[in-house]
Design an enzyme around this catalytic site. Structure first.
Site, PDB file in Angstrom:
ATOM      1  N   GLY A   1       0.681  -1.273  -0.075  1.00 15.93           N
ATOM      2  CA  GLY A   1      -0.098   0.012  -0.198  1.00 15.93           C
ATOM      3  C   GLY A   1       1.073   1.259  -0.129  1.00 15.93           C
ATOM      4  O   GLY A   1       0.586   2.309  -0.776  1.00 15.93           O
TER       5      GLY A   1
ATOM      6  N   MET B   1       5.009   2.575   1.672  1.00 17.94           N
ATOM      7  CA  MET B   1       6.264   2.208   2.385  1.00 17.94           C
ATOM      8  C   MET B   1       6.952   3.597   3.126  1.00 17.94           C
ATOM      9  O   MET B   1       6.951   4.543   2.402  1.00 17.94           O
ATOM     10  CB  MET B   1       7.386   1.770   1.323  1.00 17.94           C
ATOM     11  CG  MET B   1       8.885   1.555   1.992  1.00 17.94           C
ATOM     12  SD  MET B   1       8.539   0.388   3.301  1.00 17.94           S
ATOM     13  CE  MET B   1      10.118   0.739   4.153  1.00 17.94           C
TER      14      MET B   1
ATOM     15  N   HIS C   1      -0.908   6.047   8.506  1.00 18.55           N
ATOM     16  CA  HIS C   1      -0.128   5.031   8.858  1.00 18.55           C
ATOM     17  C   HIS C   1       1.546   5.307   8.713  1.00 18.55           C
ATOM     18  O   HIS C   1       2.255   5.253   9.538  1.00 18.55           O
ATOM     19  CB  HIS C   1      -0.615   3.731   8.339  1.00 18.55           C
ATOM     20  CG  HIS C   1       0.275   2.615   8.585  1.00 18.55           C
ATOM     21  ND1 HIS C   1      -0.143   1.436   9.234  1.00 18.55           N
ATOM     22  CD2 HIS C   1       1.577   2.229   8.169  1.00 18.55           C
ATOM     23  CE1 HIS C   1       0.712   0.542   9.322  1.00 18.55           C
ATOM     24  NE2 HIS C   1       1.696   1.019   8.774  1.00 18.55           N
ATOM     25  N   GLU C   2       1.923   5.705   7.388  1.00 16.18           N
ATOM     26  CA  GLU C   2       3.035   5.992   7.018  1.00 16.18           C
ATOM     27  C   GLU C   2       3.634   7.156   7.795  1.00 16.18           C
ATOM     28  O   GLU C   2       4.985   7.234   8.471  1.00 16.18           O
ATOM     29  CB  GLU C   2       3.188   6.243   5.497  1.00 16.18           C
ATOM     30  CG  GLU C   2       2.798   5.044   4.479  1.00 16.18           C
ATOM     31  CD  GLU C   2       3.217   3.750   5.078  1.00 16.18           C
ATOM     32  OE1 GLU C   2       4.489   3.358   5.393  1.00 16.18           O
ATOM     33  OE2 GLU C   2       2.188   2.794   5.214  1.00 16.18           O
TER      34      GLU C   2
ATOM     35  N   HIS D   1       5.050   6.383  11.080  1.00 18.57           N
ATOM     36  CA  HIS D   1       6.129   5.499  11.217  1.00 18.57           C
ATOM     37  C   HIS D   1       7.492   6.474  11.333  1.00 18.57           C
ATOM     38  O   HIS D   1       8.430   5.862  11.644  1.00 18.57           O
ATOM     39  CB  HIS D   1       6.285   4.797   9.846  1.00 18.57           C
ATOM     40  CG  HIS D   1       5.797   3.220   9.809  1.00 18.57           C
ATOM     41  ND1 HIS D   1       6.033   2.371  10.941  1.00 18.57           N
ATOM     42  CD2 HIS D   1       4.778   2.820   8.925  1.00 18.57           C
ATOM     43  CE1 HIS D   1       5.319   1.538  10.640  1.00 18.57           C
ATOM     44  NE2 HIS D   1       4.764   1.612   9.747  1.00 18.57           N
TER      45      HIS D   1
END
Length: 862
Positions: A271, A273, A305-306, A309
């Site tokens: 999806g 990185m 989400h990314e 991170h």
């Protein structure tokens, strides 16, 4: 060659990485590129170690001024480094190969304008396909990239892009174009798997995030030039800025990198990185046509989400891949929390329950399930564990932990963890230590129950009713499967509903219940008026399958759409789906229930889930004698619902797309033809390019068109999406020749890129007459070895999984799979896992069909 955890630990004891300067020449041809790497590191004097590299050709290796012979010091995967000093300088000049599989440095030619687009994808072990590196997360170092590329390109990396420097004319003469050099400043100390290079004539839009303390962070959104007009950068920037503000507040740490670019790249396998400051994203998230609300929400969650991170994963990184789950689960949990609390997606926990937890429950019941803290003995094990346990179950368990210790205590612990370990590596025990300190709770028991065991528990309810109609002896029973007999403590909510006589289920009471052991007596339920529905796990805080009692089951079958809370509807639908998969609820009952209540569904992601489960149940779980009748009924109901749906609504759009996939009668296919031609129309529904392709693929699978019509449509849509759809359509044609051509391209020739391989697999399996596919069951097992051995990891996994012959659901197929597991896959863990999972899926299909037939034997042959 695989890298083991023991080897990595030993290498960490031997050396400390310092810097890597990587000079990439991207002007040397279409097959390979040249890398010159200068790497500095400290080591124990006299030690021998190695550096990872998958090269096409090594020109030279120089270690501390001494030339090493590649013939004796290098193999396909490693370069040996003997006689190390306390301070070392390693220089390697080598050619590396471009990828067409989305691994390493992927090269894509846009069919629209003929331009070349490159991007890197390194997680877990593919940085070594682009430059020599210590391929493990705890050997962090400063990376500085220099890139030679055509001057009209855009080159993006982890650090801000410098002004390109024109190179001499003789360099340009080699490529028939002007060439420039980009010299990027060094990164902070980061792991190799989150470095990145993106290069090509990408077009972008920029913006700035302004923090409350006055800091500014440059933002960019980029895509291929032919897609640039479809990129809704304003929405992406808005979501990103909401995420920045939320995460900086929650983590107590400013964004750690110098800029934040998001680049949509072609042929991507995942999806997105989380490369530091340089996130790459699947091009499916560039919407050139109308898409479902579920997909738009999924993109927002992916963006968040990314971004999460950048702190948890990039600033502080796992020491080894044993903590991969924590890296991914944390980002998954935080992205949904951020979406809810910032208003990006107010119902994101409903989405989480409908998508992530459904995935987690299915994964946790497979024979290949594993504890959340998986034992990652080597990189092959890591690759195999990017699954529903690592992402979804881990995130669900984290959500439960937050509910237990309190959100503020949880965030206080996270803040301490990030502050202590910034720019370094850490382990689960480090985070748990900070959470215990912040909350005052001992988490050792929680960790043992939830992180070190596997398998999903099942919760059911038993009760009596006294003569006055009140509940007595209300008990929640917890069971576990024989393979994983672990009973767990968890906090859930129990809701009681009564039917109001029209079409609404009113929630009368909610109880907080702590589940512990095999039975839990709920004293608070004494003397509660008998409800029509008892819903365990109201609010979806627990992680368990739910079995409805007989009264509750009958209530939801008739009145499920009367539940106003979408999260409660998800919990009920999950219970029905689990029961269907387990052969407890007849598949025809599940299908009937979906067809009854789907038209009233208002949540886009839940509707999307139900439609996918409806398709799967019709194809696999309904007894064969009833399958065609049920399929036609489903198509008729969906088309009728599409006609009644609100003009231009998401539900209308979803219903039409699934109707097209299910259409199997002359009448239904005729409707598809008329929709596509414009003879039939629905108010508010535009037949845009992608929907036109979906309708065309339906006609191809139904035998209403041939290659000529597909080629004509492809001539109108020469984009990469057009090529993908054309491949799917041709593979879907219901002829022996079309299926054989697809098989040859996938298996015998293995000539497809990763994206086209996915497209052909999808079309190959679109088949109304499964007799066309029957011969390929035997061919599948005959070709397993070549499918696994002759393709890259990503490509072979997709072949083995995507071509598994579910279409021959017999004990003979089960036996053939067992034989392959015990022989061919005996010493190949990467192959053994998808075969074990496929066999489990096939056994469920066989059992579900038997259960469906047994539930109504009188009509089994109707």
């Amino acid at each position: 060659m695989n890298l083991t955890r023991d080897e990595a630990m030993e290498r960490s004891r031997q050396l400390v990485a310092q810097t890597s300067h990587i000079h990439l020449d991207l002007t040397t041809g279409s097959e390979t590129f040249r890398t010159k790497a200068t790497i500095t590191f400290r080591a124990k004097p006299g030690a021998t170690s190695f550096i990872d590299a998958i090269t096409e050709r090594i020109h030279s290796i120089n270690l501390n001024g001494q030339q090493l012979d590649p013939a004796t010091h290098a193999d396909e995967f490693r370069i040996q480094l003997p006689g190390l000093k306390s301070e070392n300088v390693l220089e390697i000049d080598a050619d590396f190969r471009y990828s067409s599989t989305g691994e390493g440095l992927h090269r894509f030619v846009d069919p629209v304008d003929g331009e070349v687009y490159l991007y890197t994808q390194f997680e877990v072990l593919d940085a070594r396909r682009v430059f020599p590196t210590f391929e493990q997360p705890d050997l962090k170092q400063a990376f500085s990239f220099t890139v030679d590329a055509p001057a009209h390109w855009t080159v993006i990396s982890n650090q801000p892009a410098p002004k390109p420097q024109p190179l001499p004319a003789e360099h340009a003469a080699e490529t028939d174009t002007d060439v420039a050099r980009w010299v990027f400043p060094p990164t902070p100390r980061i792991s190799s798997y989150i470095t990145a290079i993106v290069a090509g004539p990408y077009e972008g839009t920029t913006d700035v995030y302004r923090a409350e303390d006055g800091r500014t962070v440059p933002l960019g959104v980029y895509s291929r030039a032919s897609l640039a007009k479809y990129v809704d950068a304003d929405n992406l920037f808005a979501t990103t800025k909401d995420g920045f503000k939320f995460f900086e507040e929650q983590f107590g740490t400013p964004y750690p990198f110098t800029k934040y670019d998001q680049i949509f790249v072609p042929d991507f396998n995942a999806g997105a990185m989380e490369n530091a400051g340089c996130v790459t994203i699947l091009e499916d998230y560039v919407f050139r046509s109308k898409v479902t609300g579920a997909l738009r929400e999924r993109r927002d969650i992916t963006v968040l989400h990314e971004l999460a991170h950048m702190w948890f994963g990039d600033l502080v990184t796992m020491r080894w891949w044993d903590d991969l789950w924590l890296n991914e689960s944390f980002a998954e949990f935080m992205s949904h929390l951020c979406a809810v609390e910032t208003g990006v997606s107010p119902h994101a926990w409903t989405t989480f329950a409908a998508s992530e937890k459904t995935w987690a429950y299915a994964q946790d019941q497979l024979p290949t399930t594993h504890p959340i803290t998986a034992d990652m003995v080597d990189l092959d094990a890591v690759n195999a564990n990017f699954d529903g346990i690592t992402y979804a179950k881990g995130a669900a368990v984290l959500r439960q932990l937050v509910a237990w210790v309190g959100q503020e205590s949880f965030m206080e612990g996270v803040r301490g963890y990030l502050a202590e370990n910034a720019w370094g590596n850490a382990e689960l025990k480090d985070l748990l230590g900070h959470l215990e300190k912040a909350s005052g709770r001992d988490l050792s028991g929680w960790s043992q129950q939830w992180l070190e065991t596997c398998g999903v528990n099942t919760l059911s309810v038993d009760y009596d009713i006294d003569e006055d109609g009140y509940l007595t002896d209300f008990t929640v029973t917890q069971t576990a499967c024989d393979e994983h007999p672990h009973l767990r403590k968890q906090h859930i909510k129990v809701a009681f509903y009564t039917f109001d006589g029209s079409n609404k289920l009113d929630r009368d009471l909610v109880l907080d219940v702590d589940i512990d052991g095999e039975t839990t007596v709920v004293d608070q339920a004494q003397r509660v008026p008998t409800p029509d529905l008892v819903l365990l796990n109201h609010g979806d805080l627990g992680f368990a399958k739910i079995r409805l009692d007989s009264t509750s089951l009958e209530t939801v079958i008739q009145h499920l759409s009367g539940l106003e809370d979408p999260l409660d509807r998800v919990v009920v639908w999950s219970a029905l789906w689990d029961a269907t998969r387990d052969g407890v609820l007849p598949a025809t009952t599940f299908v009937d229930t979906v067809l009854t209540h789907l038209p009233a569904e208002t949540d886009a992601t839940l509707a999307n889930l139900l439609l996918r489960q409806l398709e799967y149940a019709l194809k696999h779980y309904v007894r064969p004698a009833k399958a065609e009748t049920m399929l036609q009924r489903a198509g008729n109901v969906l088309w009728g619902a599409a006609q009644e749906a609100a003009s231009g609504s998401d539900m209308q759009f979803q219903l039409v797309n699934v109707f097209a996939r299910l259409a199997n009668s002359d009448v239904q296919l005729g409707i598809i033809e008329d929709l596509r031609s414009g003879e039939t129309s629905l108010s508010g529904l535009e037949i845009d390019q992608d929907l036109s392709w979906n309708l065309l693929i339906s006609l191809a699978a139904g035998g209403r068109i041939g290659e000529a019509e597909i080629d004509a449509e492809h001539a109108k849509d020469t984009s990469a999406n057009g090529a993908i759809s054309a491949h799917t359509a041709k593979a879907a044609l219901p002829t022996r020749e079309a299926k054989q051509e697809a098989w040859d391209a996938m298996v015998n020739e293995q000539s497809l890129t990763n994206t086209l391989q996915r497209a052909v697999i999808q079309g190959f399996n679109r088949c109304q007459d499964e007799q066309l596919l029957a011969p390929y069951a035997e061919l599948y097992f005959e070709n397993l070895a070549s499918m696994w051995d002759e393709a890259s990891y990503e490509m072979s996994q997709r072949l083995v999984t995507g071509l598994y012959p579910y279409f021959v659901a017999t004990t003979e197929t089960v036996e053939a799979t067992t034989h392959a597991i015990e022989t061919l896959a005996a010493d190949k863990p990467g192959l053994k896992r998808p075969l074990l999972e496929a066999r489990d899926g096939l056994e469920r299909i066989i059992a579900a069909r038997k259960a469906d037939e047994a539930a109504n034997p009188a009509k089994a042959t109707s």
